[in-house]
Design a protein around this motif. Structure first.
Motif, short mmCIF file in Angstrom:
data_model
loop_
_atom_site.label_atom_id
_atom_site.label_comp_id
_atom_site.label_asym_id
_atom_site.label_seq_id
_atom_site.Cartn_x
_atom_site.Cartn_y
_atom_site.Cartn_z
N ARG A 17 0.76 -1.24 -0.11
CA ARG A 17 -0.03 0.01 -0.08
C ARG A 17 0.83 1.23 0.14
O ARG A 17 0.54 2.18 -0.73
CB ARG A 17 -0.93 0.07 1.05
CG ARG A 17 -1.97 -0.97 1.12
CD ARG A 17 -2.99 -0.84 2.14
NE ARG A 17 -4.06 -2.04 1.68
CZ ARG A 17 -4.39 -2.90 2.47
NH1 ARG A 17 -3.42 -3.71 3.26
NH2 ARG A 17 -5.23 -4.01 2.27
N GLN A 18 1.80 1.27 0.81
CA GLN A 18 2.80 2.55 0.74
C GLN A 18 3.44 2.71 -0.66
O GLN A 18 3.69 3.64 -1.18
CB GLN A 18 3.88 2.41 1.95
CG GLN A 18 4.64 3.47 1.89
CD GLN A 18 4.13 4.71 2.32
OE1 GLN A 18 3.23 4.51 3.28
NE2 GLN A 18 4.56 5.66 1.87
N LYS A 19 3.97 1.43 -1.37
CA LYS A 19 4.57 1.60 -2.72
C LYS A 19 3.30 2.15 -3.62
O LYS A 19 3.64 3.10 -4.59
CB LYS A 19 5.06 0.22 -3.25
CG LYS A 19 6.28 -0.13 -2.58
CD LYS A 19 7.42 0.35 -3.00
CE LYS A 19 8.51 -0.28 -2.42
NZ LYS A 19 9.89 0.51 -2.71
N ASN A 20 2.26 1.75 -3.55
CA ASN A 20 1.11 2.25 -4.45
C ASN A 20 1.04 3.85 -4.20
O ASN A 20 0.62 4.55 -5.13
CB ASN A 20 -0.24 1.47 -4.10
CG ASN A 20 -0.19 -0.02 -4.59
OD1 ASN A 20 0.55 -0.07 -5.67
ND2 ASN A 20 -1.25 -0.69 -3.94
N PHE A 21 1.02 4.12 -2.86
CA PHE A 21 0.72 5.71 -2.62
C PHE A 21 2.05 6.42 -3.24
O PHE A 21 1.92 7.57 -3.80
CB PHE A 21 0.77 5.96 -1.07
CG PHE A 21 0.49 7.23 -0.45
CD1 PHE A 21 -0.88 7.90 -0.88
CD2 PHE A 21 1.59 8.01 0.04
CE1 PHE A 21 -0.99 8.90 -0.25
CE2 PHE A 21 1.13 9.31 0.75
CZ PHE A 21 0.01 9.77 0.28
N GLU A 22 3.14 5.84 -3.07
CA GLU A 22 4.38 6.54 -3.63
C GLU A 22 4.21 6.41 -5.11
O GLU A 22 4.66 7.81 -5.59
CB GLU A 22 5.50 5.79 -3.32
CG GLU A 22 6.06 5.87 -1.84
CD GLU A 22 7.05 5.02 -1.39
OE1 GLU A 22 7.77 4.34 -2.41
OE2 GLU A 22 7.44 4.89 -0.18
N LYS A 23 3.69 5.57 -5.91
CA LYS A 23 3.58 5.49 -7.29
C LYS A 23 2.38 6.60 -7.46
O LYS A 23 2.65 7.37 -8.46
CB LYS A 23 2.87 4.37 -7.66
CG LYS A 23 3.02 3.98 -9.38
CD LYS A 23 2.48 2.70 -9.45
CE LYS A 23 3.47 1.45 -9.02
NZ LYS A 23 3.07 0.28 -9.69
N LEU A 24 1.31 6.78 -6.94
CA LEU A 24 0.52 7.98 -7.19
C LEU A 24 1.00 9.20 -6.99
O LEU A 24 0.69 9.90 -7.84
CB LEU A 24 -0.87 7.61 -6.43
CG LEU A 24 -1.94 8.91 -6.28
CD1 LEU A 24 -2.52 8.66 -7.86
CD2 LEU A 24 -2.96 8.39 -5.31
N ASN A 25 1.89 9.47 -6.04
CA ASN A 25 2.13 10.70 -5.75
C ASN A 25 3.17 11.17 -6.57
O ASN A 25 3.53 12.26 -7.10
CB ASN A 25 3.14 10.76 -4.42
CG ASN A 25 2.25 10.98 -3.22
OD1 ASN A 25 1.16 11.34 -3.15
ND2 ASN A 25 2.69 10.08 -2.16
N MET A 26 3.89 10.16 -7.46
CA MET A 26 4.97 10.60 -8.69
C MET A 26 3.96 11.16 -9.92
O MET A 26 4.44 11.95 -10.50
CB MET A 26 5.43 9.41 -8.90
CG MET A 26 6.63 8.88 -8.20
SD MET A 26 7.54 7.56 -8.80
CE MET A 26 7.09 6.93 -10.17
N PHE A 27 2.72 10.76 -10.04
CA PHE A 27 1.90 11.27 -11.04
C PHE A 27 1.08 12.41 -10.79
O PHE A 27 0.77 13.19 -11.74
CB PHE A 27 1.01 10.39 -11.53
CG PHE A 27 1.57 9.11 -12.44
CD1 PHE A 27 1.74 9.09 -13.54
CD2 PHE A 27 2.13 8.14 -11.65
CE1 PHE A 27 2.20 8.37 -14.40
CE2 PHE A 27 2.78 6.93 -12.43
CZ PHE A 27 2.80 7.22 -13.76
N ILE A 28 0.92 12.82 -9.43
CA ILE A 28 -0.04 14.05 -9.16
C ILE A 28 0.77 15.35 -9.14
O ILE A 28 2.20 15.17 -8.81
CB ILE A 28 -0.50 13.73 -7.72
CG1 ILE A 28 -1.45 12.72 -7.70
CG2 ILE A 28 -1.18 14.94 -7.16
CD1 ILE A 28 -2.37 12.37 -6.47
#
Length: 111
Positions: free
Chosen positions: A100-111
Motif C-alpha cells: 500500500r505504501q508503494k502504491n501511494f508513492e507511485k500515485l504521488n509521482m503522477f500527481i
C-alpha cells in the motif's frame, strides 16, 4: 479536478491504499490539474491481497519483493532463502502495508 471523478477514483482504488492516506489522496486529486487525469487512471497498482498470497507461497524466493520493484531486497532474499525463513515470516506480516505504501508513492509521482 471534478469532485465526482475524485470520488469515483477513491471508491474504485481504496483497497490499494491505507485508510489514513485516503483523505490526503482526495485533497491532492482535487487540487490536481485535469490534464493529469488520464495518467492517474492508467497507473498499475499492486493488489495487497495478491502480494500476501505470493509472499506465503513464494516469499523465500523473493518473488514478492521483485514484484514490488525492490530488486535488491529480492536478490538478497533469494540468496539467503528468505533470511533462513525469518525474513519470509516477517514479510508475511508487513507485505500488505509495504504494498500500500508503494502504491501511494507511485500515485504521488503522477500527481
Amino acid at each position: 479536478m471534478d469532485a465526482q471523478k475524485v470520488d469515483l477514483f477513491i471508491t474504485t482504488n481504496a483497497k490499494y491504499f491505507e485508510s489514513h492516506q485516503i483523505n490526503s489522496i482526495r485533497e491532492r486529486l482535487m487540487n490536481a490539474d485535469e490534464a493529469k487525469w488520464v495518467s492517474i487512471q492508467s497507473i498499475d497498482y499492486k493488489d495487497p491481497k495478491t502480494l500476501i498470497l505470493i509472499s506465503i507461497f513464494a516469499g523465500s524466493l523473493g518473488i514478492d519483493r521483485f514484484m514490488l520493484g525492490d530488486t535488491g531486497l529480492g536478490v538478497a532474499k533469494l540468496l539467503t532463502c528468505g533470511g533462513m525463513g525469518i525474513w519470509t515470516i516477517v514479510d508475511w506480516f508487513g507485505i500488505q502495508k509495504i504494498t500500500r505504501q508503494k502504491n501511494f508513492e507511485k500515485l504521488n509521482m503522477f500527481i
